[in-house]
Design an enzyme around this catalytic site. Sequence first.
Site, short mmCIF file in Angstrom:
data_model
loop_
_atom_site.label_atom_id
_atom_site.label_comp_id
_atom_site.label_asym_id
_atom_site.label_seq_id
_atom_site.Cartn_x
_atom_site.Cartn_y
_atom_site.Cartn_z
N ASP A 292 18.69 -6.37 -66.18
CA ASP A 292 20.01 -6.96 -65.92
C ASP A 292 20.58 -6.37 -64.64
O ASP A 292 20.23 -5.24 -64.24
CB ASP A 292 20.95 -6.66 -67.08
CG ASP A 292 22.17 -7.57 -67.12
OD1 ASP A 292 22.31 -8.43 -66.22
OD2 ASP A 292 22.99 -7.42 -68.05
N HIS A 293 21.42 -7.14 -63.98
CA HIS A 293 22.14 -6.64 -62.82
C HIS A 293 23.38 -5.90 -63.30
O HIS A 293 24.12 -6.39 -64.17
CB HIS A 293 22.58 -7.80 -61.92
CG HIS A 293 21.43 -8.56 -61.32
ND1 HIS A 293 21.42 -9.94 -61.25
CD2 HIS A 293 20.28 -8.15 -60.77
CE1 HIS A 293 20.30 -10.33 -60.67
NE2 HIS A 293 19.59 -9.26 -60.38
N TYR A 472 26.16 -9.83 -66.26
CA TYR A 472 25.87 -10.92 -67.20
C TYR A 472 24.63 -11.73 -66.81
O TYR A 472 24.62 -12.94 -66.91
CB TYR A 472 27.09 -11.83 -67.36
CG TYR A 472 28.39 -11.06 -67.31
CD1 TYR A 472 28.65 -10.07 -68.27
CD2 TYR A 472 29.31 -11.25 -66.29
CE1 TYR A 472 29.81 -9.32 -68.20
CE2 TYR A 472 30.46 -10.50 -66.23
CZ TYR A 472 30.71 -9.53 -67.18
OH TYR A 472 31.86 -8.77 -67.11
N HIS A 473 23.56 -11.02 -66.42
CA HIS A 473 22.31 -11.67 -66.05
C HIS A 473 21.12 -11.12 -66.84
O HIS A 473 20.08 -10.83 -66.26
CB HIS A 473 22.05 -11.51 -64.56
CG HIS A 473 23.12 -12.06 -63.69
ND1 HIS A 473 23.33 -11.62 -62.39
CD2 HIS A 473 24.05 -13.03 -63.90
CE1 HIS A 473 24.34 -12.29 -61.85
NE2 HIS A 473 24.79 -13.15 -62.75
N PRO A 474 21.22 -10.96 -68.17
CA PRO A 474 20.08 -10.42 -68.93
C PRO A 474 18.88 -11.36 -68.84
O PRO A 474 19.02 -12.58 -68.93
CB PRO A 474 20.62 -10.30 -70.35
CG PRO A 474 21.71 -11.33 -70.43
CD PRO A 474 22.34 -11.32 -69.07
#
Length: 537
Positions: A292-293, A472-474
Site C-alpha cells: 500500500d502507499h 487507500y491503495h491496498p
Amino acid sequence: MEETDYIIVGAGSAGCALAYRLSENGRHRVTVLEAGGSDRRFFVQMPLGYGKLFYNPAVNWMYSAEPDPGLNGQRDHIPRGRILGGSSSINAMVWIRGHRADYDEWGAENPGWGWDEVLAAYRQIEDNEAGGNDWRGKGGPLYISRNRKGLHWLVEDYITACGEAGLPYNDDFNGESQEGAGTYQMTIRGRRRNSAARAFLRPAMRRKTLSVVTGAQVTRVLLEGNRAVGVEYLRDGRRHLLRARAEVILSGGAINTPQLLQLSGIGPGGLLQEMGIPVAVENANVGAHLTDHHGINYTWKMKVPTYNNILRPWFGKALMGMWYLALGGGPLAKSINHGGGFFRTRPDLDRPNMQLYMQAFSTLLPRAGERPLLTPDPFPGLSLGLSNCRPTSRGHVRIASPDPLAHPEIVANAYSTAEDVEEMLLAVKFLRRIAAQPSFARWVEEELRPGPQVQSDEALIDDFRQRSGTVYHPSCTARMGPDPAASVIDARLRVHGVEGLRVADASSFPNLIAGNTNAPSILVGWKAGEILLKDAR
C-alpha cells in the site's frame, strides 16, 4: 439452485468494467453479486461529497488495520467501497495509470500485461476530454476530465514553486513522461462523479444478459473437487446458492478477495486448519504481499484566502451548495486534489518514487467520525501531501474467524524497511523545499504541521510515523505470477490449482503501480473480460 454462466463477485472498479465487457456480445448470462447497495446517493454523485462517505458504514466496509509499529502503534482506518462502483464511488477520483516501467515489470513474468498491451487497453477504455493521441484514448466508455477549469488560483503558484524547486511542469501525467508537477485528470463528468458504476455497470445493466444483485454478501466459493462451480451468498438474512455454468470471477478487492478465498479453503494451510476450514488448495500467498502507499500532509497557515474561508462558514456552504445545484460549478464539483506531481528523492533513480498532492484547504481540527472536506479549519490553510510510489514494506490479510461476516486481520507493516524510511525522510524535506520557493513562500504565514520546531532527521521520522497513514491503495494480496510458490493466479487470472475460478481486481497486481489504483483496477477488469471471451471460444 439458480444458474448463470459467469458470476462476478463484487461491483467495484474491476467488477464493473468486467461486467461491461463480458456481457457486451449478448452470448453469455452474467450475474454480478454486490454486498452493498445502490450508488444513487447525493454525496456519492457530488464529487466533493466523498468526505461524507469516509466513515459511513452504509457505503463503506470501514476496515481497520492492526496496531502498526511503523505508525507508532496506531490503527489505520482503511475505507473500502461497499456500494455499486466499489471504491470508485467513494474515492478522490484521480485518474493515474502508473509508470510504463511498472507494467513492463508486470509483463516480464506475465504475458499480455506489458506496457504496449495495457496502453492499448487504456486507450480503448478512455474518453479523454483532452482528446485522443498516442497516449490518451477517445471514444471509450469512461469519460476523463482534463480538470483545467475552476481550480483555486494557488494551484498555479504551487506549480511554479515546484519548477523553482527543480520539478518541471507536466501537462499529462499519463502521457510520455510521469515526472513533474501539474494538475490531475479526474473521473468526473459534468457535475457528477464518473464512477465505474456510472461509466460501465449502468450502461451494461440495460442488457438482458446482465443481472446485478445488491445486498448480496458472498460467503464462500462452491468447489467440486478442484473446480469452482458457484458461490454461496447471504441476502436479507437468507442463504442462497448460485451455480456458474462457466466460471466464477472474484472482484472484491485487495481485502475481500483473499478473505473469500481463505473462507473457501484456498490459502495458508495452517491458518485454515486453525479456523476449522477444510483445506482445498494450500497456497501461502493468499492474503500475503499486501502492498500500500502511505503518505503525509504538511500544512501551512496562509496570508490569503483558501477554500477554508468559503467552505467553513454556514453562509459559504450555502453559497457553494447553490452554485453546485444551479450551475454544476464551484469546489463541490471537484476533488480536493487540484494539483499534484511525481518526483524522485534521488537523482540516480530511473523513475519517480514519490507522488505529490496539492490541496487548497486544511483539516487539522477534524470532527469525530468524519473526514471534514466540507468543514475545514477556521483559518486559511493549505496542505501539500505526498505518498511513496514503490514501498518495499509488505503486510498481509488473514481471516480472524471462520465467520464470513467478521472483518479480517489487516497488517500493513508501514515503514517496516529502512529503504521506505529513508525515502520518506528525503521526500518530506523536498516538501519544505517547495514551500520555501518564492512563488509559494510569499503567501505563507506559518508552517502548522509539523511545525518549524521539527527539524532533525529523528524528529521528522517520528513525525511521519505519528501522522501518516494509508492513501487507500491496498494491492497484491492475490498477486499474479507464473509460479504458485510466489503467486495466487496466472497471467490469465486463473487461480493456481482451481479450475473455473479467476481473480480480477487490485489484489491481482503483481506489484503496486506508481499512482492511484482506480485506473489499473479498471484495466484489470477490462482485460479480464477480453481474456474470458477469448477462452470461451
